[in-house]
Design a protein around this motif. Sequence first.
Motif, PDB file in Angstrom:
ATOM      1  N   ALA A 134      29.914  32.465  62.618  1.00 51.07           N
ATOM      2  CA  ALA A 134      31.459  32.800  62.288  1.00 51.07           C
ATOM      3  C   ALA A 134      31.512  32.803  60.751  1.00 51.07           C
ATOM      4  CB  ALA A 134      32.305  31.625  62.708  1.00 51.07           C
ATOM      5  N   ARG A 135      32.385  33.795  60.465  1.00 47.80           N
ATOM      6  CA  ARG A 135      33.117  34.018  59.009  1.00 47.80           C
ATOM      7  C   ARG A 135      33.960  32.889  58.867  1.00 47.80           C
ATOM      8  NH1 ARG A 135      37.494  38.067  56.953  1.00 47.80           N
ATOM      9  NH2 ARG A 135      38.141  37.653  59.144  1.00 47.80           N
ATOM     10  N   ILE A 136      34.056  32.166  57.974  1.00 52.26           N
ATOM     11  CA  ILE A 136      35.000  31.143  57.621  1.00 52.26           C
ATOM     12  C   ILE A 136      36.306  31.655  56.609  1.00 52.26           C
ATOM     13  CG2 ILE A 136      35.328  28.801  56.729  1.00 52.26           C
ATOM     14  CD1 ILE A 136      33.223  29.001  59.198  1.00 52.26           C
ATOM     15  N   VAL A 137      37.326  31.346  57.260  1.00 52.02           N
ATOM     16  CA  VAL A 137      38.549  31.943  56.572  1.00 52.02           C
ATOM     17  C   VAL A 137      39.382  30.589  56.420  1.00 52.02           C
ATOM     18  CG1 VAL A 137      40.641  33.421  56.631  1.00 52.02           C
ATOM     19  CG2 VAL A 137      38.548  34.219  57.723  1.00 52.02           C
ATOM     20  N   CYS A 138      39.772  30.443  54.889  1.00 48.82           N
ATOM     21  CA  CYS A 138      40.608  29.306  54.719  1.00 48.82           C
ATOM     22  C   CYS A 138      41.907  29.440  54.075  1.00 48.82           C
ATOM     23  CB  CYS A 138      39.778  28.554  53.543  1.00 48.82           C
ATOM     24  SG  CYS A 138      40.711  27.022  52.909  1.00 48.82           S
ATOM     25  N   MET A 139      42.835  28.706  54.840  1.00 41.79           N
ATOM     26  CA  MET A 139      44.220  28.908  54.516  1.00 41.79           C
ATOM     27  C   MET A 139      44.546  27.407  53.792  1.00 41.79           C
ATOM     28  SD  MET A 139      47.319  30.244  55.231  1.00 41.79           S
ATOM     29  CE  MET A 139      48.940  30.053  55.184  1.00 41.79           C
ATOM     30  N   ARG A 140      44.816  27.726  52.262  1.00 40.72           N
ATOM     31  CA  ARG A 140      44.781  26.263  51.770  1.00 40.72           C
ATOM     32  C   ARG A 140      46.152  25.616  52.025  1.00 40.72           C
ATOM     33  NH1 ARG A 140      43.771  30.813  48.296  1.00 40.72           N
ATOM     34  NH2 ARG A 140      41.718  30.480  47.159  1.00 40.72           N
ATOM     35  N   ARG A 141      45.993  24.317  51.684  1.00 41.73           N
ATOM     36  CA  ARG A 141      47.255  23.525  52.373  1.00 41.73           C
ATOM     37  C   ARG A 141      48.187  23.471  51.099  1.00 41.73           C
ATOM     38  NH1 ARG A 141      46.300  17.744  54.970  1.00 41.73           N
ATOM     39  NH2 ARG A 141      46.263  19.223  56.582  1.00 41.73           N
ATOM     40  N   GLU A 142      47.558  23.607  49.858  1.00 47.12           N
ATOM     41  CA  GLU A 142      48.282  23.699  48.553  1.00 47.12           C
ATOM     42  C   GLU A 142      47.767  24.708  47.573  1.00 47.12           C
ATOM     43  OE1 GLU A 142      45.247  21.637  49.244  1.00 47.12           O
ATOM     44  OE2 GLU A 142      46.904  20.202  49.548  1.00 47.12           O
ATOM     45  N   ASN A 143      48.518  25.058  46.449  1.00 43.97           N
ATOM     46  CA  ASN A 143      47.919  25.888  45.455  1.00 43.97           C
ATOM     47  C   ASN A 143      47.845  25.404  44.190  1.00 43.97           C
ATOM     48  OD1 ASN A 143      47.846  28.391  46.941  1.00 43.97           O
ATOM     49  ND2 ASN A 143      50.140  28.888  46.644  1.00 43.97           N
ATOM     50  N   ASP A 144      47.441  24.126  44.084  1.00 41.71           N
ATOM     51  CA  ASP A 144      46.923  23.493  42.750  1.00 41.71           C
ATOM     52  C   ASP A 144      45.787  23.982  42.339  1.00 41.71           C
ATOM     53  OD1 ASP A 144      45.296  20.915  43.021  1.00 41.71           O
ATOM     54  OD2 ASP A 144      46.630  21.352  44.855  1.00 41.71           O
ATOM     55  N   ALA A 145      45.399  24.173  40.999  1.00 40.84           N
ATOM     56  CA  ALA A 145      44.308  24.445  40.117  1.00 40.84           C
ATOM     57  C   ALA A 145      42.984  23.622  40.707  1.00 40.84           C
ATOM     58  CB  ALA A 145      44.381  24.466  38.950  1.00 40.84           C
ATOM     59  N   VAL A 146      43.328  22.170  40.502  1.00 38.85           N
ATOM     60  CA  VAL A 146      41.989  21.333  40.935  1.00 38.85           C
ATOM     61  C   VAL A 146      41.426  21.574  42.268  1.00 38.85           C
ATOM     62  CG1 VAL A 146      41.425  19.060  41.312  1.00 38.85           C
ATOM     63  CG2 VAL A 146      43.063  19.680  39.359  1.00 38.85           C
ATOM     64  N   ASN A 147      42.416  21.521  43.468  1.00 40.78           N
ATOM     65  CA  ASN A 147      41.795  21.982  44.843  1.00 40.78           C
ATOM     66  C   ASN A 147      41.333  23.230  44.891  1.00 40.78           C
ATOM     67  OD1 ASN A 147      42.054  19.623  46.755  1.00 40.78           O
ATOM     68  ND2 ASN A 147      44.214  19.872  46.251  1.00 40.78           N
ATOM     69  N   PHE A 162      23.669  27.681  53.353  1.00 41.84           N
ATOM     70  CA  PHE A 162      23.578  28.080  54.711  1.00 41.84           C
ATOM     71  C   PHE A 162      23.664  29.587  55.017  1.00 41.84           C
ATOM     72  CE2 PHE A 162      25.943  23.807  54.779  1.00 41.84           C
ATOM     73  CZ  PHE A 162      24.970  23.095  55.349  1.00 41.84           C
ATOM     74  N   GLY A 163      24.072  30.318  53.942  1.00 37.23           N
ATOM     75  CA  GLY A 163      24.247  31.648  53.904  1.00 37.23           C
ATOM     76  C   GLY A 163      25.748  32.006  54.500  1.00 37.23           C
ATOM     77  N   ALA A 164      26.584  31.325  54.234  1.00 38.40           N
ATOM     78  CA  ALA A 164      27.843  31.222  55.050  1.00 38.40           C
ATOM     79  C   ALA A 164      28.803  32.283  54.169  1.00 38.40           C
ATOM     80  CB  ALA A 164      28.633  29.972  54.849  1.00 38.40           C
ATOM     81  N   THR A 165      29.738  32.781  54.780  1.00 38.28           N
ATOM     82  CA  THR A 165      30.750  33.952  54.597  1.00 38.28           C
ATOM     83  C   THR A 165      31.959  33.150  54.505  1.00 38.28           C
ATOM     84  OG1 THR A 165      29.468  35.611  55.263  1.00 38.28           O
ATOM     85  CG2 THR A 165      31.890  36.011  54.540  1.00 38.28           C
ATOM     86  N   VAL A 166      32.492  32.785  53.387  1.00 42.40           N
ATOM     87  CA  VAL A 166      34.173  32.171  53.330  1.00 42.40           C
ATOM     88  C   VAL A 166      34.959  32.807  52.392  1.00 42.40           C
ATOM     89  CG1 VAL A 166      35.249  29.938  52.244  1.00 42.40           C
ATOM     90  CG2 VAL A 166      32.757  29.917  53.328  1.00 42.40           C
ATOM     91  N   GLU A 167      35.974  33.196  53.040  1.00 40.42           N
ATOM     92  CA  GLU A 167      37.086  33.777  52.300  1.00 40.42           C
ATOM     93  C   GLU A 167      38.401  33.283  52.550  1.00 40.42           C
ATOM     94  OE1 GLU A 167      37.374  37.698  54.411  1.00 40.42           O
ATOM     95  OE2 GLU A 167      35.190  38.032  54.151  1.00 40.42           O
ATOM     96  N   PHE A 168      39.463  33.223  51.470  1.00 38.89           N
ATOM     97  CA  PHE A 168      40.562  32.647  51.376  1.00 38.89           C
ATOM     98  C   PHE A 168      41.850  33.561  51.674  1.00 38.89           C
ATOM     99  CE2 PHE A 168      37.497  30.343  48.888  1.00 38.89           C
ATOM    100  CZ  PHE A 168      37.696  29.154  49.122  1.00 38.89           C
ATOM    101  N   LEU A 169      42.941  33.154  52.266  1.00 40.46           N
ATOM    102  CA  LEU A 169      43.864  33.825  52.645  1.00 40.46           C
ATOM    103  C   LEU A 169      44.773  33.666  51.562  1.00 40.46           C
ATOM    104  CD1 LEU A 169      44.612  33.062  56.579  1.00 40.46           C
ATOM    105  CD2 LEU A 169      43.762  34.968  55.311  1.00 40.46           C
ATOM    106  N   ASN A 170      45.570  34.814  51.028  1.00 38.88           N
ATOM    107  CA  ASN A 170      46.404  34.433  49.726  1.00 38.88           C
ATOM    108  C   ASN A 170      47.753  33.904  50.001  1.00 38.88           C
ATOM    109  OD1 ASN A 170      44.150  35.091  48.137  1.00 38.88           O
ATOM    110  ND2 ASN A 170      44.486  37.457  48.761  1.00 38.88           N
ATOM    111  N   ALA A 171      48.299  34.199  51.018  1.00 40.34           N
ATOM    112  CA  ALA A 171      49.520  33.955  51.258  1.00 40.34           C
ATOM    113  C   ALA A 171      50.209  32.311  51.174  1.00 40.34           C
ATOM    114  CB  ALA A 171      50.156  34.130  52.967  1.00 40.34           C
TER     115      ALA A 171
END
Length: 210
Positions: A134-147, A162-171
């Motif tokens: 699976a491709r991993i898609v992350c929805m951040r819980r917060e938008n702070d720089a540290v996290n 692991f050769g993983a594909t990780v992407e982030f949602l920008n909303a």
Amino acid sequence: MEKIKEKTPKTEHIGIYGGTFSPPHIGHMHAARVFLREGGIDSLMVIPTFVTPLKERNEQTSAHDRLEMCRLAFSFSPRITVSDIEVCRAGHSYTAETITVLHSPTVELSFLCGTDMLLTMDKWHDPETIFRLARIVCMRRENDAVNGELLAQKAEEYRVRFGATVEFLNAPPLTLSSSEIRMRLLQGEDCREYLDQSVLDYIRERGLYL
């Protein structure tokens, strides 16, 4: 005579959104909408867990009730289905096992996770299988720089290990805690701003979280 070429089956892009969903709230619904809109998926499968291995809290609400609440909460889109695959399997709900069952040559899977999930995914049961299938898609819980930096470091670690594909949602994330909602329900507070009315009605009818 020219041989007729066989048609190549079309690849279906399915998003997977798993969790306890106790109860499913507007934050979950927001994440689903963003995933459908920006995640590059054709459809979304919401999968309530039977028992979440890493959850320390003793879940008092039955899997059946959580499944029914999900069906109510996520009925806003015909592109969403609520699956009972983990509820029917019973026992601990391992993401690797669910993804293995759903994977096929004509399906591409994308797994939606939040901040806490992404930071600990390498400690889950059989993470190699999760990252491989699976491709991993992350929805951040917060938008702070540290996290944001921690998440970027983890994404790179998973790519290397692991050769993983990780992407982030920008909303923008919608910060909301199920535990906080459960406490508010226990105290008899009005939770209409956090829950779909159909879910709130179900909770009241079944006497949940009291």
